[in-house]
Design a protein around this motif. Structure first.
Motif, short mmCIF file in Angstrom:
data_model
loop_
_atom_site.label_atom_id
_atom_site.label_comp_id
_atom_site.label_asym_id
_atom_site.label_seq_id
_atom_site.Cartn_x
_atom_site.Cartn_y
_atom_site.Cartn_z
N ARG A 149 -21.38 -8.98 -8.00
CA ARG A 149 -21.99 -9.51 -6.79
C ARG A 149 -22.93 -10.68 -7.10
NH1 ARG A 149 -20.37 -4.84 -5.17
NH2 ARG A 149 -21.54 -2.99 -4.97
N ASN A 150 -23.45 -10.71 -8.31
CA ASN A 150 -24.39 -11.74 -8.70
C ASN A 150 -23.74 -12.89 -9.46
OD1 ASN A 150 -26.50 -10.21 -7.61
ND2 ASN A 150 -26.66 -9.02 -9.47
N ILE A 151 -22.52 -12.72 -9.90
CA ILE A 151 -21.82 -13.76 -10.64
C ILE A 151 -21.16 -14.70 -9.64
CG2 ILE A 151 -19.93 -14.22 -12.24
CD1 ILE A 151 -20.46 -11.51 -13.49
N PRO A 152 -21.36 -16.01 -9.82
CA PRO A 152 -20.72 -16.96 -8.90
C PRO A 152 -19.20 -16.79 -8.87
CG PRO A 152 -22.34 -18.06 -10.27
CD PRO A 152 -22.18 -16.67 -10.82
N THR A 153 -18.65 -16.86 -7.68
CA THR A 153 -17.20 -16.73 -7.50
C THR A 153 -16.45 -17.77 -8.32
OG1 THR A 153 -17.57 -15.89 -5.27
CG2 THR A 153 -15.37 -16.70 -5.75
N GLU A 154 -17.07 -18.94 -8.53
CA GLU A 154 -16.43 -20.01 -9.27
C GLU A 154 -16.00 -19.57 -10.67
OE1 GLU A 154 -19.46 -20.41 -7.69
OE2 GLU A 154 -18.60 -21.42 -5.96
N TYR A 155 -16.63 -18.55 -11.22
CA TYR A 155 -16.26 -18.04 -12.55
C TYR A 155 -14.87 -17.43 -12.54
CZ TYR A 155 -21.14 -18.50 -14.12
OH TYR A 155 -22.38 -18.96 -14.47
N PHE A 156 -14.34 -17.12 -11.35
CA PHE A 156 -13.04 -16.47 -11.23
C PHE A 156 -11.97 -17.41 -10.67
CE2 PHE A 156 -16.33 -13.29 -11.02
CZ PHE A 156 -15.88 -12.32 -11.89
N VAL A 157 -12.30 -18.70 -10.55
CA VAL A 157 -11.38 -19.67 -9.95
C VAL A 157 -10.86 -20.63 -11.01
CG1 VAL A 157 -11.16 -21.52 -8.24
CG2 VAL A 157 -12.55 -19.51 -7.72
N LEU A 158 -9.53 -20.78 -11.05
CA LEU A 158 -8.90 -21.75 -11.96
C LEU A 158 -8.77 -23.08 -11.24
CD1 LEU A 158 -5.97 -19.59 -13.36
CD2 LEU A 158 -8.10 -20.17 -14.53
N ALA A 159 -8.93 -24.17 -11.99
CA ALA A 159 -8.79 -25.51 -11.41
C ALA A 159 -8.02 -26.40 -12.38
CB ALA A 159 -10.16 -26.09 -11.12
N ASN A 160 -7.66 -27.59 -11.91
CA ASN A 160 -6.94 -28.58 -12.72
C ASN A 160 -5.64 -28.01 -13.28
OD1 ASN A 160 -9.08 -30.41 -12.32
ND2 ASN A 160 -10.19 -29.47 -14.00
N LEU A 161 -4.82 -27.50 -12.39
CA LEU A 161 -3.56 -26.86 -12.78
C LEU A 161 -2.37 -27.73 -12.44
CD1 LEU A 161 -4.49 -23.41 -11.25
CD2 LEU A 161 -4.53 -24.00 -13.67
N LYS A 162 -1.29 -27.52 -13.18
CA LYS A 162 -0.02 -28.16 -12.88
C LYS A 162 0.92 -27.09 -12.34
CE LYS A 162 -0.33 -30.49 -17.03
NZ LYS A 162 0.28 -30.88 -18.27
N ASN A 163 1.64 -27.42 -11.28
CA ASN A 163 2.60 -26.48 -10.71
C ASN A 163 3.89 -26.51 -11.51
OD1 ASN A 163 0.89 -25.79 -8.57
ND2 ASN A 163 1.55 -27.54 -7.39
N GLU A 164 4.48 -25.33 -11.70
CA GLU A 164 5.78 -25.20 -12.35
C GLU A 164 6.58 -24.17 -11.59
OE1 GLU A 164 5.92 -24.22 -16.48
OE2 GLU A 164 5.05 -26.12 -17.11
N GLY A 165 7.88 -24.20 -11.80
CA GLY A 165 8.73 -23.22 -11.14
C GLY A 165 8.94 -23.57 -9.68
#
Length: 91
Positions: free
Chosen positions: A14-30
């Motif tokens: 509850r105290n950890i920023p949600t951003e710690y669980f978000v991936l960014a700068n991704l390339k789509n595949e499939g």
């Protein structure tokens, strides 16, 4: 397929920023397996280190609208706009 284990103690998350669980700068595949908020859902995404993640669902949110990071399983991450991807590892 094996998943990396990452567990956050319920009281701490509850105290950890949600951003710690978000991936960014991704390339789509499939292939595109669906759409959410007019955003295509890619079957696989790859980060800048070459790690691959497979789509497993939509992130749940709590009453305040914040992502419910406690509902993520080990090895799962959030990708905007609220998709859940699981890390693929070679076992």
């Amino acid at each position: 397929m094996t998943f990396v284990s990452l567990r956050v103690a319920p009281r701490l998350s509850r105290n950890i920023p949600t951003e710690y669980f978000v991936l960014a700068n991704l390339k789509n595949e499939g292939k595109v397996v669906g759409r959410l908020a007019d955003h295509p859902i890619s079957e696989i995404v790859v980060d800048d280190r070459g790690l691959r993640y497979r789509y497993v669902g939509v992130a749940t949110r709590g009453a305040g609208g914040r992502y419910d990071v406690e509902s993520l399983r080990p090895g799962e991450w959030i990708v905007q706009p609220g998709l859940v991807y699981a890390l693929e590892t070679k076992g």
